[in-house]
Design a protein around this motif. Sequence first.
Motif, PDB file in Angstrom:
ATOM      1  N   LEU A 120     -32.868 112.477  83.428  1.00 25.15           N
ATOM      2  CA  LEU A 120     -31.324 112.487  83.731  1.00 25.15           C
ATOM      3  C   LEU A 120     -30.881 112.623  82.237  1.00 25.15           C
ATOM      4  O   LEU A 120     -31.412 112.524  81.164  1.00 25.15           O
ATOM      5  CB  LEU A 120     -30.944 110.651  83.702  1.00 25.15           C
ATOM      6  CG  LEU A 120     -32.115 110.784  84.683  1.00 25.15           C
ATOM      7  CD1 LEU A 120     -31.637 108.539  84.690  1.00 25.15           C
ATOM      8  CD2 LEU A 120     -31.325 110.666  86.221  1.00 25.15           C
ATOM      9  N   ALA A 121     -29.957 114.243  82.897  1.00 27.59           N
ATOM     10  CA  ALA A 121     -29.311 114.236  80.857  1.00 27.59           C
ATOM     11  C   ALA A 121     -27.719 114.339  81.245  1.00 27.59           C
ATOM     12  O   ALA A 121     -27.389 115.586  81.671  1.00 27.59           O
ATOM     13  CB  ALA A 121     -29.846 115.611  80.889  1.00 27.59           C
ATOM     14  N   LEU A 145     -43.949 110.914  71.799  1.00 28.38           N
ATOM     15  CA  LEU A 145     -42.145 110.582  72.437  1.00 28.38           C
ATOM     16  C   LEU A 145     -41.628 109.366  71.688  1.00 28.38           C
ATOM     17  O   LEU A 145     -40.357 108.692  72.267  1.00 28.38           O
ATOM     18  CB  LEU A 145     -42.480 110.928  73.755  1.00 28.38           C
ATOM     19  CG  LEU A 145     -42.358 111.875  74.595  1.00 28.38           C
ATOM     20  CD1 LEU A 145     -42.328 112.461  75.839  1.00 28.38           C
ATOM     21  CD2 LEU A 145     -40.879 113.237  73.863  1.00 28.38           C
ATOM     22  N   ALA A 146     -42.504 108.247  71.519  1.00 26.73           N
ATOM     23  CA  ALA A 146     -42.536 107.111  71.226  1.00 26.73           C
ATOM     24  C   ALA A 146     -41.108 106.850  70.687  1.00 26.73           C
ATOM     25  O   ALA A 146     -40.516 105.901  70.556  1.00 26.73           O
ATOM     26  CB  ALA A 146     -44.032 106.419  70.704  1.00 26.73           C
ATOM     27  N   PRO A 147     -41.117 107.379  69.518  1.00 23.26           N
ATOM     28  CA  PRO A 147     -39.981 107.240  68.171  1.00 23.26           C
ATOM     29  C   PRO A 147     -38.581 106.816  68.875  1.00 23.26           C
ATOM     30  O   PRO A 147     -37.824 106.270  68.862  1.00 23.26           O
ATOM     31  CB  PRO A 147     -40.616 108.345  66.736  1.00 23.26           C
ATOM     32  CG  PRO A 147     -41.881 108.313  67.674  1.00 23.26           C
ATOM     33  CD  PRO A 147     -42.050 108.493  68.671  1.00 23.26           C
ATOM     34  N   PHE A 148     -38.825 108.538  70.344  1.00 20.25           N
ATOM     35  CA  PHE A 148     -37.622 108.402  70.674  1.00 20.25           C
ATOM     36  C   PHE A 148     -37.462 106.613  71.972  1.00 20.25           C
ATOM     37  O   PHE A 148     -36.194 108.417  72.574  1.00 20.25           O
ATOM     38  CB  PHE A 148     -36.900 110.076  71.154  1.00 20.25           C
ATOM     39  CG  PHE A 148     -37.575 110.278  69.848  1.00 20.25           C
ATOM     40  CD1 PHE A 148     -36.628 111.122  68.629  1.00 20.25           C
ATOM     41  CD2 PHE A 148     -38.820 111.649  69.832  1.00 20.25           C
ATOM     42  CE1 PHE A 148     -36.571 111.902  67.680  1.00 20.25           C
ATOM     43  CE2 PHE A 148     -38.145 111.847  68.409  1.00 20.25           C
ATOM     44  CZ  PHE A 148     -37.751 111.946  67.775  1.00 20.25           C
ATOM     45  N   SER A 149     -37.858 106.470  72.519  1.00 23.55           N
ATOM     46  CA  SER A 149     -37.970 105.766  73.842  1.00 23.55           C
ATOM     47  C   SER A 149     -36.879 104.940  73.702  1.00 23.55           C
ATOM     48  O   SER A 149     -36.389 104.224  72.129  1.00 23.55           O
ATOM     49  CB  SER A 149     -39.526 105.030  73.312  1.00 23.55           C
ATOM     50  OG  SER A 149     -38.876 104.199  74.729  1.00 23.55           O
ATOM     51  N   LEU A 150     -36.107 104.830  74.852  1.00 25.17           N
ATOM     52  CA  LEU A 150     -35.036 104.110  74.808  1.00 25.17           C
ATOM     53  C   LEU A 150     -34.837 102.530  74.912  1.00 25.17           C
ATOM     54  O   LEU A 150     -34.160 101.750  73.812  1.00 25.17           O
ATOM     55  CB  LEU A 150     -34.435 103.661  76.326  1.00 25.17           C
ATOM     56  CG  LEU A 150     -33.742 102.776  76.751  1.00 25.17           C
ATOM     57  CD1 LEU A 150     -32.081 102.982  76.640  1.00 25.17           C
ATOM     58  CD2 LEU A 150     -33.340 103.375  78.655  1.00 25.17           C
ATOM     59  N   ALA A 151     -37.446 102.082  74.588  1.00 25.56           N
ATOM     60  CA  ALA A 151     -36.697 100.337  74.232  1.00 25.56           C
ATOM     61  C   ALA A 151     -37.521 100.498  72.815  1.00 25.56           C
ATOM     62  O   ALA A 151     -36.840  98.843  72.261  1.00 25.56           O
ATOM     63  CB  ALA A 151     -38.628 100.524  74.819  1.00 25.56           C
ATOM     64  N   ALA A 179     -33.476 112.181  78.738  1.00 24.46           N
ATOM     65  CA  ALA A 179     -33.235 113.212  77.363  1.00 24.46           C
ATOM     66  C   ALA A 179     -31.626 113.057  77.292  1.00 24.46           C
ATOM     67  O   ALA A 179     -30.307 114.473  77.631  1.00 24.46           O
ATOM     68  CB  ALA A 179     -33.986 114.835  78.601  1.00 24.46           C
ATOM     69  N   VAL A 180     -30.940 112.544  76.625  1.00 26.46           N
ATOM     70  CA  VAL A 180     -29.761 111.744  76.080  1.00 26.46           C
ATOM     71  C   VAL A 180     -29.662 111.079  74.664  1.00 26.46           C
ATOM     72  O   VAL A 180     -30.931 111.368  74.089  1.00 26.46           O
ATOM     73  CB  VAL A 180     -29.210 111.083  77.092  1.00 26.46           C
ATOM     74  CG1 VAL A 180     -29.268 110.842  78.545  1.00 26.46           C
ATOM     75  CG2 VAL A 180     -30.226 109.463  77.001  1.00 26.46           C
ATOM     76  N   GLY A 181     -28.685 111.209  74.776  1.00 29.12           N
ATOM     77  CA  GLY A 181     -28.135 110.550  73.034  1.00 29.12           C
ATOM     78  C   GLY A 181     -28.059 111.827  71.921  1.00 29.12           C
ATOM     79  O   GLY A 181     -28.407 111.775  70.207  1.00 29.12           O
ATOM     80  N   LEU A 227     -34.826 110.026  74.466  1.00 28.22           N
ATOM     81  CA  LEU A 227     -36.217 111.214  75.006  1.00 28.22           C
ATOM     82  C   LEU A 227     -37.556 109.996  75.979  1.00 28.22           C
ATOM     83  O   LEU A 227     -38.111 109.111  75.514  1.00 28.22           O
ATOM     84  CB  LEU A 227     -36.968 111.768  74.521  1.00 28.22           C
ATOM     85  CG  LEU A 227     -35.458 113.254  73.218  1.00 28.22           C
ATOM     86  CD1 LEU A 227     -36.144 114.320  71.451  1.00 28.22           C
ATOM     87  CD2 LEU A 227     -34.922 113.427  74.594  1.00 28.22           C
ATOM     88  N   GLY A 228     -37.503 110.289  76.777  1.00 30.36           N
ATOM     89  CA  GLY A 228     -38.986 109.851  77.589  1.00 30.36           C
ATOM     90  C   GLY A 228     -38.913 109.257  78.470  1.00 30.36           C
ATOM     91  O   GLY A 228     -37.790 108.963  79.168  1.00 30.36           O
TER      92      GLY A 228
END
Length: 290
Positions: A100-101, A255-261, A224-226, A212-213
């Motif tokens: 999703l971008a 990818l963890a540092p860029f996670s939505l979480a 893949a946003v923001g 991301l991710g």
Amino acid sequence: VYRAALEWQRARGLPVQWLSASELRALVPAASPAALGAVLSLAEHQVNAPRLTAALATAAARRGVALLERTPAHGLLRQGQRVTGVRLANRALTAGHVVLAAGAWAGELAAWIDRPVPVAPVRGQMLALRPATPLFAHTLYGPRGYLVPKLDGTVYVGATVEEAGFDCRVTAAGLAQLLELAVRLAPPLADATFVRAWAGLRPGSPDHQPILGPVLGLEGVSLAVGHFRNGILLAPITGELLAQHVLGQPTTLPLAPFSLARFTDPAATAHPMPPVASGRAGAGSAADAS
């Protein structure tokens, strides 16, 4: 500010150097007489974003990719907690993995993935001027914006940063701000011809870092946003990381540092957030008196 940036750029092996006020004006005579100095970056480049996008679309089509333009997606296909494709107006597209971008509209994905996506539109206005003769060959960047000389003789002036929702209008206030900026950084531009102005929407996240991710709790879907102001700069590494992730390969960067979480559960990000370069300390970046 510029000297501090110079140090971390040097530490990463970038070819940058400090210019005194006199050295700056010897290199760029059109630069503001108020400039106290500048960082000269010899590694800076620029691209024409629309032409690059068209070239990528052509290359993808030649590799067998089907591009569906002006085809709104209305939601995701799901089997339990697994995403299996995308729902269009009159048919469904199945997929082993969905990325999703959605750009500035990414916040609307919340209804698709059952969790908030903190991305909101940030308007940016720009304009183009054409001086009678070329005034400089370097990108000039100051505290309030930048000037980018183009091969066709125009100079791009950017950019405003406005929380205006999905309003894409070019406004009188925005033009006034950009024109003042242009003349402040390069006074001879006061005599340039106005060519055109335009506006676009950036996808802004709360920390101005991309999201991301994977989405925790769902399978077969990634974000893949923001990317805020750095989409064109971060597109190559974003594509590489997401392709590696989708194929089940080790990723070049975690990818963890860029996670939505990270916005709901900071402990879910296993690594500290790395800095994302803004790409706006252009060659001959002028630091003015203010």
